[in-house]
Every structure is written in C-alpha cells, then in structure tokens.
Design an enzyme around this catalytic site. Structure first.
Site, PDB file in Angstrom:
ATOM      1  N   GLU A  93       8.475  16.166  15.884  1.00  0.00           N
ATOM      2  CA  GLU A  93       8.975  15.991  14.525  1.00  0.00           C
ATOM      3  C   GLU A  93       8.210  16.923  13.587  1.00  0.00           C
ATOM      4  O   GLU A  93       6.981  16.914  13.554  1.00  0.00           O
ATOM      5  CB  GLU A  93       8.779  14.540  14.069  1.00  0.00           C
ATOM      6  CG  GLU A  93       9.331  14.296  12.672  1.00  0.00           C
ATOM      7  CD  GLU A  93       9.061  12.886  12.157  1.00  0.00           C
ATOM      8  OE1 GLU A  93       7.915  12.422  12.245  1.00  0.00           O
ATOM      9  OE2 GLU A  93      10.010  12.254  11.665  1.00  0.00           O
TER      10      GLU A  93
ATOM     11  N   CYS B 179      13.454  10.755   7.269  1.00  0.00           N
ATOM     12  CA  CYS B 179      13.290  10.341   8.672  1.00  0.00           C
ATOM     13  C   CYS B 179      14.574  10.505   9.450  1.00  0.00           C
ATOM     14  O   CYS B 179      14.547  10.754  10.652  1.00  0.00           O
ATOM     15  CB  CYS B 179      12.831   8.892   8.715  1.00  0.00           C
ATOM     16  SG  CYS B 179      13.939   7.799   7.807  1.00  0.00           S
TER      17      CYS B 179
ATOM     18  N   GLU C 272       9.408   1.253  11.042  1.00  0.00           N
ATOM     19  CA  GLU C 272      10.389   2.337  10.951  1.00  0.00           C
ATOM     20  C   GLU C 272       9.595   3.637  11.074  1.00  0.00           C
ATOM     21  O   GLU C 272       8.825   3.987  10.185  1.00  0.00           O
ATOM     22  CB  GLU C 272      11.153   2.258   9.631  1.00  0.00           C
ATOM     23  CG  GLU C 272      12.038   1.021   9.597  1.00  0.00           C
ATOM     24  CD  GLU C 272      12.786   0.827   8.301  1.00  0.00           C
ATOM     25  OE1 GLU C 272      12.659   1.668   7.396  1.00  0.00           O
ATOM     26  OE2 GLU C 272      13.504  -0.182   8.194  1.00  0.00           O
TER      27      GLU C 272
ATOM     28  N   LYS D 276       0.881  -1.176   0.000  1.00  0.00           N
ATOM     29  CA  LYS D 276       0.000   0.000   0.000  1.00  0.00           C
ATOM     30  C   LYS D 276       0.918   1.224   0.000  1.00  0.00           C
ATOM     31  O   LYS D 276       1.423   1.630   1.039  1.00  0.00           O
ATOM     32  CB  LYS D 276      -0.881  -0.021   1.255  1.00  0.00           C
ATOM     33  CG  LYS D 276      -2.248   0.625   1.081  1.00  0.00           C
ATOM     34  CD  LYS D 276      -2.225   2.097   0.757  1.00  0.00           C
ATOM     35  CE  LYS D 276      -1.990   2.943   1.982  1.00  0.00           C
ATOM     36  NZ  LYS D 276      -1.828   4.382   1.640  1.00  0.00           N
TER      37      LYS D 276
END
Ligand code: NAD
Length: 494
Positions: free
Chosen positions: A398, A296, A262, A186
């Site tokens: 973040e 990331c 992750e 996906k």
C-alpha cells in the site's frame, strides 16, 4: 474553542469531561500545513494522567446522566449533534482543510456532510432497533420465554487516521454514542482539530460531560498507546495501517477486549473490454487520485482487458494530466498535497522503486513545481506505471498516494486470481456493461466491498469493512450494533 458562537481556532486542546484542557504533560507539538509548510496550530499533548482522566470521565458518564438517559432522548441528542455540525459547517470545513490541505470542493461535499450524516444515520438505526423474543417448549409443558436485552459496551477507545479525519472519526463515534457508549477519541497527530471542535458541539446540544472525550497525541509511548493499554477501556475501534492494528491488538489482548479494525488495502480495479470506457475512466481516475490517493478504498492496481489496454492507458494518462494541483480554496483545484512531507518521502520512495524495477512511467513520477508560495508543501505528481510484474513493491504494498500500476489481462479467471493475489481485501471496482459477468465476478473477489461501474458509492446502512488483513468486523447500519452493544438473553421459565 469555548462559547456558543463561532468555533475558534487557536491552540488545539484535549477535551475531557466536558471541558477543554491543555492537560498535564506540559508538552505541545506542531500542526503543520501540508499546503505550504506553515504552522497551523500548536497542539497540547495528553499525558498518561490525562488519558486516565478521560477514561474515568467516560466511565462516570456511563454511571451517570448519559448512561441513564432513555433511548428516545439519547437518539434525539445524537441527531442534534448532526445538526450542530451542520450549524458550524464553515468552521469545520476551514479546520479540516487547514489540517489536511485537501481541496475545499472535496471537503465541502464529502468530509463535513458525512461527518453530520454519521450521527443522523445511527440515531435512525438505533431508533429502529428492536429486541427479539422467542417462546420455547419445555418438557413439563409450561414453556419458556426468551428475550434479548441490548446494552452499550461501556467505554470505547476510538483511534483515528488523518486521511478523512472528521468522516472516519464520526463513523465510529456516531454509532458508539447512539448505542449509549461513552467514547475517548484519539485523533491523528496530523489532524487534531475537528475532533476537538466537536467537543463544543457536544456541549451546545447538552451531551452530558464525559460522554465524549478527546485526547491529543501520537501512537507509541503517547496518547494512543496509553488509551489502548488502559484497563478502563472496554473495547477499541481503530482505523489505520495494518501494522498499527497488530500493535493495538496486542494491547487489547490484555483483558480480552473487543476490537473493530478498518485497515489498509491494495485495491484492484478490473476493467473489461465491454465496459463503458468513459465511465471507467472517470471512475478509475477518481478512485486513484481523489484526496491525493489517500483513501483506504482507493485503487492502486488496475487490470485492463487486453483489447482496450492501450486506449485505457492513454485516456487515464490524459485524466491524470488534467488534474490541477493548487491551494485548497482555488476553484479549479482538484488535487491537494499529501498529508505531510514525511508521507511524501514515503510515496516518492515508491516512485523511485518503480523506476528501479523497470516500470514505464506513463505520467508523473516526481514533484510538481508549485512556485515559491507553496514550495514548502507536500506536493506530488499524479503517477501511472505500466510494465511491472506482480511481485514489484508498488504492485504489492500500500502506497497511499495518487498513483497506480496498470497491467493487461486476458480472461476472467486470470483477473480474479490477480485481484485476489494480495494479503489485503478491502475494496474492488469492476467495470463492465455485461450484467452476467458483473454478478459472476463480483462475489469471487475477496473484498469487503465490491463496486460495479462505480466507486465510493455508499449507502450507510450497508456492511462496511475489510476481509483478510484489511480489517476485523463490519460497521454500518445495524452491523455497527454488533460491536457497539452487548446483547444478553433473559430466559424466563413460565
Ligand atoms: P496509522 O496506523 O499510522 O495511524 C492511525 C492512528 O493510530 C493515529 O491516530 C496514530 O497516532 C495511532 N497509532 C499509531 N500507532 C499506535 C499504537 N501503537 N497504539 C495506538 N495508537 C497508535 O494510520 P494513518 O497513517 O493515520 O492512516 C493511513 C492508513 O489508514 C492507511 O493504511 C489506510 O489504508 C488506512 N485506512 C483504512 C481505512 C479503512 O476503512 N479500512 C480508512 C482510512 C484509512
């Protein structure tokens, strides 16, 4: 997207059981260019029945030619997928750049080559893998022999983000398929194209139908959730936000399915006064601004030892102001837009919070003037702040944009404490020319990967993943086999 020549762009479809299909939902959604707001393509959204068809096709592949294929033949096929991506390099590059708006110079050096490398490395890894054997004594003196048998897990659900679409998707699909699993992918709704294109490569190299499937759509109430809820999925691998990971984990709990995650980060860079300043500036500028800060592993907190603080701030400001926003194909462009106007609103929200908290805006803080042609894009200025406390939102949360906060520190113990004062634990860069200091500090930082005098330098055989709320599990080289295979032991009494 059919045929064996150029992979054509048009409406983006699902790829189920070896064939492109609009699916049964009758719904489409728009894939919008972050460069200028224009329509890149319409995307056919998979309904629940399509997700079910994809999972069933994957399960059937495991019971059929794909599941029965000898390892030697399978790894050859996986290596051929790498060659197939390289053969269609320009098509993948064009599609990735259209979906993400990232500079061609970046995607051609990073995204597409790594997409191919992710199949090659795991073909090599699985070829080298061997089972183990142990002899053991028994009370009657005849002994016993144990040996391990490594098997694929089955059907793997693969859920991917938009920042490095082909790279991060193949980082999961490469090892999953090399280990003999079938996958249902996906891709992010923001970047649906390259995952779909890979279906044609699979067909060209002769991968049996059903081993690789792609379903398009969103997360909650759409393809992502349908996939993670499907009882036919044996394990789920996910890259994305920590909060999404929590939602996926709740679904994975049903049937006690394994997860590999992750997740997000709030990565520190630590710059000691004894660093090579030019290297530290070059590396930190890359780690803050590459891919418009949407990596990331990117740095959003920089801690600089007090004697070189002012010099570092001045030089990183100059580096930020030297970046050139522009159309992806322009040769001198080195900063693309953010992924979407929605994401820009989030990033600009943090720019506002920094101002409200009393930050000194060293550079940036707003939207660049890109002229009429690109005015509809998701452009944002590279931004540096100083002067905030450790409790400020832009220091704790973040942001996923081209920005960082720089704070001074005095000694090692203090900076280790600052670096670790976060629920995240993905990556860190340390800049020092003092070897003893580097080895002393690096293991004390609570992260999955710590670079010394570099950033994003990757040997794909090494363990990759996050500690704390940045992830579960490690992927890379033989580490990937731990998630993508089931190891059983056969004990034979002699
Ligand atoms: P996201 O979590 O919003 O979405 C990722 C994927 O999950 C998308 O395909 C989305 O459709 C799907 N999804 C969303 N909700 C879902 C649900 N409830 N069930 C199933 N699927 C669902 O992440 P994003 O915005 O695409 O990516 C940015 C994030 O990814 C950042 O937090 C970044 O740090 C993280 N990231 C981490 C790594 C890493 O290696 N640790 C790498 C890249 C990105």
């Amino acid at each position: 997207m059919e045929g064996s020549g150029r992979i054509m762009q048009g409406a983006v479809m699902n790829f189920i059981d070896g064939a492109y299909t609009p699916g049964t939902s009758g719904k489409t959604f728009r894939n919008i260019s972050p460069v200028d707001g224009s329509l890149v393509s319409e995307v056919h959204e998979a309904g629940e029945a399509d997700v079910d068809a994809a999972v069933r096709a994957a399960a059937a592949a495991m019971d059929g030619d794909w599941g029965r294929m000898p390892v030697a033949e399978r790894v050859k096929m996986v290596a051929a997928i790498a060659d197939g991506i390289t053969k269609h390099f320009d098509d993948f590059l064009e599609a990735e750049v259209a979906d993400t708006g990232k500079p061609v110079s970046l995607a051609s050096h990073l995204d597409i080559p790594r997409g191919a490398a992710n199949f090659q490395i795991f073909a090599d890894t699985v070829k080298q893998h061997h089972d183990e054997a142990y002899r053991m004594p028994t009370p009657d003196g005849t002994g016993a022999l144990n040996y391990t048998v490594t098997k694929p897990k089955g059907v793997i659900g693969v859920i991917c983000p938009w920042n490095l679409p082909l790279l991060l998707m193949t980082w999961k699909v490469g090892p999953a398929m090399a280990c003999g699993n079938a996958v249902v992918v996906k891709p992010s709704e923001e970047t649906p194209t390259t995952a779909a294109m890979l279906g044609q490569v699979m067909n060209e190299v002769g991968v049996p139908a059903g081993a690789y499937n792609v379903i398009q759509g969103f997360g909650p109430g759409s393809a992502g959730e349908f996939l993670t809820q499907h009882p036919g999925v044996d394990a789920i691998t996910f890259t994305g936000e920590t909060a999404t990971g929590e939602a996926i984990m709740r679904n994975a709990a049903k049937g006690v399915r394994g997860v590999s995650f992750e997740l997000g980060g709030k990565n520190p860079a630590i710059v000691f006064a004894d660093c090579d300043m030019d290297k530290a500036i070059e590396g930190t500028a890359r780690s803050v601004f590459a891919n418009c800060g949407q990596v990331c592993l990117g740095t959003e907190r920089v801690y600089v030892q007090r004697p070189v603080f002012d010099e570092f701030v001045t030089k990183l400001k100059a580096a930020a102001e030297g970046l050139k926003c522009g159309a992806p194909g322009d040769k001198d462009t080195n900063l693309g837009p953010l992924i979407s106007v929605e994401h820009r609103n989030k990033v600009l929200g943090y720019y506002e919070k920094a101002r409200e908290a009393g930050a000194t805006v060293v550079t940036g803080g707003g939207v660049p003037d890109m002229g009429n042609a690109l005015a509809g894009g998701a452009w944002v200025q590279p931004t540096i702040w100083t002067g905030l406390g450790e409790d400020a939102a832009v220091v704790r949360e973040e942001i996923f944009g081209p920005c960082c906060h720089i704070a001074p520190f005095d000694d090692e113990d203090e900076v280790i404490r600052l670096a670790n004062d976060t629920p995240y634990g993905l990556a860190c860069s340390i800049w020092t020319e003092n070897l003893s200091r580097a080895h002393r500090v690096a293991p004390q930082v609570e992260v999955g990967i710590c670079w010394v005098n570099s950033w994003f330098l990757r040997d794909l055989r090494t363990p990759f993943g996050g500690s704390k709320q940045s992830g579960i599990g490690r992927e890379g080289g033989f580490y990937s086999l731990e998630f993508y295979t089931e190891t059983s032991n056969v004990c034979v009494k002699l």
